[in-house]
Enzyme design. Structure first.
Site, PDB file in Angstrom:
ATOM      1  CD  GLU A 150     -31.805   5.331 -23.151  1.00  0.00           C
ATOM      2  OE1 GLU A 150     -30.637   5.259 -23.272  1.00  0.00           O
ATOM      3  OE2 GLU A 150     -32.785   6.006 -23.611  1.00  0.00           O
TER       4      GLU A 150
ATOM      5  CD  GLU B 272     -27.706   5.168 -27.528  1.00  0.00           C
ATOM      6  OE1 GLU B 272     -28.608   6.062 -28.010  1.00  0.00           O
ATOM      7  OE2 GLU B 272     -28.096   4.069 -27.495  1.00  0.00           O
TER       8      GLU B 272
ATOM      9  NE  ARG C 245     -31.697   7.892 -32.399  1.00  0.00           N
ATOM     10  CZ  ARG C 245     -32.154   7.709 -31.369  1.00  0.00           C
ATOM     11  NH1 ARG C 245     -31.508   7.826 -30.212  1.00  0.00           N
ATOM     12  NH2 ARG C 245     -33.575   7.081 -31.159  1.00  0.00           N
TER      13      ARG C 245
ATOM     14  CG  HIS D 193     -29.390   4.223 -31.081  1.00  0.00           C
ATOM     15  ND1 HIS D 193     -30.206   4.485 -29.978  1.00  0.00           N
ATOM     16  CD2 HIS D 193     -30.081   4.354 -32.162  1.00  0.00           C
ATOM     17  CE1 HIS D 193     -31.623   4.133 -30.804  1.00  0.00           C
ATOM     18  NE2 HIS D 193     -31.529   4.288 -32.069  1.00  0.00           N
TER      19      HIS D 193
ATOM     20  CG  HIS E 247     -30.672   1.828 -26.352  1.00  0.00           C
ATOM     21  ND1 HIS E 247     -30.937   2.499 -27.776  1.00  0.00           N
ATOM     22  CD2 HIS E 247     -31.350   0.751 -26.730  1.00  0.00           C
ATOM     23  CE1 HIS E 247     -31.398   1.862 -28.426  1.00  0.00           C
ATOM     24  NE2 HIS E 247     -31.674   0.704 -28.003  1.00  0.00           N
TER      25      HIS E 247
HETATM   26  N1  LIG Z   1     -38.207   0.568 -28.382  1.00  0.00           N
HETATM   27  C1  LIG Z   1     -38.128   2.022 -27.686  1.00  0.00           C
HETATM   28  C2  LIG Z   1     -37.497   2.034 -26.183  1.00  0.00           C
HETATM   29  C3  LIG Z   1     -37.739   3.392 -25.686  1.00  0.00           C
HETATM   30  C4  LIG Z   1     -36.745   4.305 -26.578  1.00  0.00           C
HETATM   31  C5  LIG Z   1     -35.366   3.832 -26.365  1.00  0.00           C
HETATM   32  C6  LIG Z   1     -34.336   5.233 -26.923  1.00  0.00           C
HETATM   33  C7  LIG Z   1     -33.016   4.775 -26.674  1.00  0.00           C
HETATM   34 SE1  LIG Z   1     -31.800   5.872 -27.299  1.00  0.00          SE
HETATM   35  C8  LIG Z   1     -34.675   5.412 -28.375  1.00  0.00           C
HETATM   36  O1  LIG Z   1     -34.529   4.302 -29.091  1.00  0.00           O
HETATM   37  O2  LIG Z   1     -35.016   6.401 -28.717  1.00  0.00           O
HETATM   38 ZN   LIG Z   2     -30.136   4.380 -27.805  1.00  0.00          ZN
HETATM   39 ZN   LIG Z   3     -30.865   6.617 -25.160  1.00  0.00          ZN
END
Ligand SMILES: NCCCCC[C@@H](C[SeH])C(=O)O
Ligand SMILES: [Zn+2]
Ligand SMILES: [Zn+2]
Length: 307
Positions: A269, A70, A125, A67, A195
């Site tokens: 995250e 990030e 993103r 993304h 992320h």
């Molecule tokens: N594979 C999905 C893990 C949980 C969501 C992770 C977040 C990172 Se910004 C997303 O992709 O919305």
């Molecule tokens: Zn992400």
């Molecule tokens: Zn995220």
């Protein structure tokens, strides 16, 4: 000096230069692997870090920058490579990890999007692909993998931030990564995708509330990592299966890697919890990366112990 380099964010061009330089400065230890090219034909390079040539060694994978906005994520991949090369044979944990596993590090999964955040829109993103039936641009690469693709938690509308793409692996970036992981699935034992933000250590599944077969193992690993971050850095990371810990999110790289057979699969995250969000200041890079590094060490050592 090198310490300031790793406490700053870097443009895509800088990172390509760094990849080149790091490979040249560490022949026999660091190898650049061209996984494929992005929608706008930029190279997608992973680094393979191999500290000893022990036969049929296993491996772990870390990808950053899927993304674009990030920025702390690519910063962590660079940080991790530098730490590994600098502290091998000095720090016990990283030495044990690198003696047992090769490490594949993909610093910028989504180069077109990352560049776009430097030149046009800091909050971008997705990638930068065009869809045939919409003016809107970009696919959410973390919804484009073949894992319950485009169900609840993704959208088939190209104008949304969670657009799943025309079909699974429709994007050159996700296809390049999926191809590499498919061809290395018997050696890669641990999949990590980095992320930001919200400070969480997540594991499968995110596309369903059903528990992964080794849920208790994954939970214990994430819990220990979160506890150690709390103890050493006095910072709180939530942890758990993605669906109930953050939100339903189908088509993710972690769930796909898990179903491919990489049974230790996590989404990190990183910092922060929202004060700066994606715009985490450079002065916070060091602490954010040290917290992430600790989590990687704990999880990687547990994988070595369990396999
Ligand atoms: N594979 C999905 C893990 C949980 C969501 C992770 C977040 C990172 Se910004 C997303 O992709 O919305
Ligand atoms: Zn992400
Ligand atoms: Zn995220």
């Amino acid at each position: 000096s090198s310490s300031t380099f790793y406490e700053r964010y870097h443009s895509l061009e800088d990172i390509y230069y760094w990849i080149n330089r790091t490979t040249q400065d560490n022949p026999g230890t660091v190898k650049a692997i061209l996984l494929g090219s992005s929608y706008e034909k930029r190279p997608i390079y992973a680094l393979k870090i191999s500290l000893n040539n022990r036969p049929n060694k296993k491996a772990m994978w870390i990808d950053c920058g899927i993304h674009a906005r990030e920025w702390i994520s690519p910063a962590f991949c660079l940080w991790f490579v530098q730490y590994s090369l600098s502290f091998y044979r000095i720090n016990h944990d990283i030495t044990q990890i690198l003696d047992n596993m090769d490490v594949y590090v993909l610093p910028v999964f989504n180069p077109d999007g990352y560049r776009y955040t430097w030149t046009n829109n800091r909050m971008w993103r997705k990638n930068r692909s065009y869809s045939k039936d919409s003016w809107c641009i970009g696919v959410d690469l973390n919804r484009n993998f073949d894992a319950n693709w485009c169900t609840e938690g993704a959208s088939s509308d190209p104008c949304t931030e969670i657009y799943c793409g025309a079909f699974p692996e429709s994007e050159p970036e996700s296809q390049a990564v999926a191809n590499f992981l498919r061809s290395h699935k018997d050696t890669i034992q641990l999949y990590l995708t980095i992320h930001s933000y919200s400070q969480m250590l997540l594991f499968p599944y995110s596309y369903t509330y059903d528990q992964a077969e080794n849920h208790n193992d994954l939970l214990e690993m994430a819990q220990e990592a979160a506890q150690q971050i709390r103890r050493h850095y006095r910072n709180t990371y939530k942890y758990g299966a993605g669906a109930q810990t953050i939100y339903l999110a189908p088509g993710g790289s972690d769930d796909w890697a898990y179903n491919l057979g990489i049974k230790y699969s996590f989404t990190f995250e990183l910092q922060d919890q929202g004060r700066y969000g994606f715009l985490l200041p450079p002065s916070h890079i060091s602490k954010a990366c040290n917290e992430a590094l600790l989590a990687v060490k704990i999880i990687a050592l547990k994988v070595i112990e369990k396999t």
